[in-house]
Design an enzyme around this catalytic site. Sequence first.
Site, PDB file in Angstrom:
ATOM      1  N   HIS A  83       5.018  31.839   4.936  1.00  0.00           N
ATOM      2  CA  HIS A  83       5.346  30.603   5.649  1.00  0.00           C
ATOM      3  C   HIS A  83       6.774  30.137   5.451  1.00  0.00           C
ATOM      4  CE1 HIS A  83       4.391  28.934   1.689  1.00  0.00           C
ATOM      5  NE2 HIS A  83       5.079  27.858   2.037  1.00  0.00           N
TER       6      HIS A  83
HETATM    7  N1  UDP Z   1      -3.986  28.144  -0.146  1.00  0.00           N
HETATM    8  C1  UDP Z   1      -5.199  27.720   0.388  1.00  0.00           C
HETATM    9  N2  UDP Z   1      -5.640  28.302   1.550  1.00  0.00           N
HETATM   10  C2  UDP Z   1      -4.938  29.289   2.193  1.00  0.00           C
HETATM   11  C3  UDP Z   1      -3.694  29.699   1.634  1.00  0.00           C
HETATM   12  C4  UDP Z   1      -3.245  29.093   0.464  1.00  0.00           C
HETATM   13  O1  UDP Z   1      -5.859  26.834  -0.162  1.00  0.00           O
HETATM   14  O2  UDP Z   1      -5.406  29.783   3.221  1.00  0.00           O
HETATM   15  C5  UDP Z   1      -3.507  27.509  -1.405  1.00  0.00           C
HETATM   16  C6  UDP Z   1      -3.085  28.465  -2.480  1.00  0.00           C
HETATM   17  O3  UDP Z   1      -4.189  28.864  -3.275  1.00  0.00           O
HETATM   18  C7  UDP Z   1      -2.083  27.656  -3.277  1.00  0.00           C
HETATM   19  C8  UDP Z   1      -1.464  26.757  -2.225  1.00  0.00           C
HETATM   20  O4  UDP Z   1      -2.326  26.793  -1.106  1.00  0.00           O
HETATM   21  O5  UDP Z   1      -2.741  26.847  -4.221  1.00  0.00           O
HETATM   22  C9  UDP Z   1      -0.101  27.281  -1.879  1.00  0.00           C
HETATM   23  O6  UDP Z   1       0.390  26.585  -0.850  1.00  0.00           O
HETATM   24  P1  UDP Z   1       1.625  27.088   0.026  1.00  0.00           P
HETATM   25  O7  UDP Z   1       1.686  28.580   0.000  1.00  0.00           O
HETATM   26  O8  UDP Z   1       1.477  26.388   1.320  1.00  0.00           O
HETATM   27  O9  UDP Z   1       2.861  26.434  -0.703  1.00  0.00           O
HETATM   28  P2  UDP Z   1       3.808  26.878  -1.895  1.00  0.00           P
HETATM   29  O10 UDP Z   1       2.947  27.334  -3.025  1.00  0.00           O
HETATM   30  O11 UDP Z   1       4.695  27.951  -1.394  1.00  0.00           O
HETATM   31  O12 UDP Z   1       4.538  25.639  -2.238  1.00  0.00           O
END
Ligand code: UDP
Length: 359
Positions: free
Chosen positions: A210
């Site tokens: 993303h």
């Molecule tokens: N996550 C979720 N469902 C999904 C994909 C990711 O609940 O289909 C969770 C994942 O386990 C993690 C969080 O979303 O805890 C990560 O979010 P994201 O990748 O949007 O943000 P980042 O970690 O890069 O800030």
Amino acid sequence: MVKNSYDVALVVGTRPNFIKAAPLVKYFESNNLKVLFIHTGQHWDKNLSGNIFTDLELREPDINLETPLDGMNHQLSYMIKSLDTTLSKNSVPRVGVFGDVTSTLAAALVAKNRDLELFHVESGLRSRNMDMPEERNRLAVDTISDYLFTPSDDAVQNLLDENIQHEKIFNVGNIMIDTLKVNLDKILSSRTDVIDTFNINQPYFVMTLHRPSNLTNEVLSGIFTALDSFKKEYQILIPAHPRLSQFIEKNNLQFENFIFIDPLPYVQFLGLVSGAELVLTDSGGLQEETTYLNIKCLTLREETERPITVTEGTNKVIGVATDVIINEIKSSLGSKLSNEINIKNWDGLTSSRIYEALY
Ligand code: UDP
């Protein structure tokens, strides 16, 4: 007008924010603190927002500011105004923010401009890539926070290197692991159901993408071309963040024989991850969750702000060049992870350490 009094305001806005805030809201409230729980509405998509509260057994926020879907600066200015109004109507001595998103920055600025105490959970992470809005947000928020709650030793060192006073830094551990630990049984027992739901009958990879830097025709084509070589032996599941789905749709891109699905609820998602042969991602949190679950992860970025996941041996930061991805997948599939993951303060007690530091 009589103002409502609270002990603390906790501000969230995005999926990773909810996951980080959940254990703290619960811990504070179980210790009789009165929490003003504010959702900026930055993530409004039901798959990224609404359903997560039920999934995490997290109560609904007291206020949803309903930030419109708009450019980063417009969202920031909207949030600053509406958070300022909200805080002016309530009596709150301190504000807690999480992670590195626009909502984190907005709430931090508003808190300090109103002379409130500010604490930052997941402080001190650094990618050293100033093209990432998240990195700029982290730096700005850490500079003005009164309490900096770090997840790991490397984060403490980053803050000290930036001349942040030692007394403000509390190495409390990783709050995402509080959430993961509490849900671990549910996560592991959801695995079979998720596998059935998506008709998975082969070993599989899970991929999430993303970050704006990866959402270009060139980068995506390179990544999917690399994965083409593995599609015969592995199913490749992609719980697609709305940003990825929208990019693919808008640009009419076709990637055949990959399993694109909507973002999954947290428990199901990690259930799926826990059975994967390999995870490919540009997410920050997922690098940590795969480390905790001891699943191999290849990070499709040039750097990570979570170096501990690399030193623990589960994660490798490989960039997005097609030939490199192919080689790294091959060598990852041929290697074994060591069994023991034992990181200081990744023990599910981070919320309690934050509470102890503040009260
Ligand atoms: N996550 C979720 N469902 C999904 C994909 C990711 O609940 O289909 C969770 C994942 O386990 C993690 C969080 O979303 O805890 C990560 O979010 P994201 O990748 O949007 O943000 P980042 O970690 O890069 O800030």
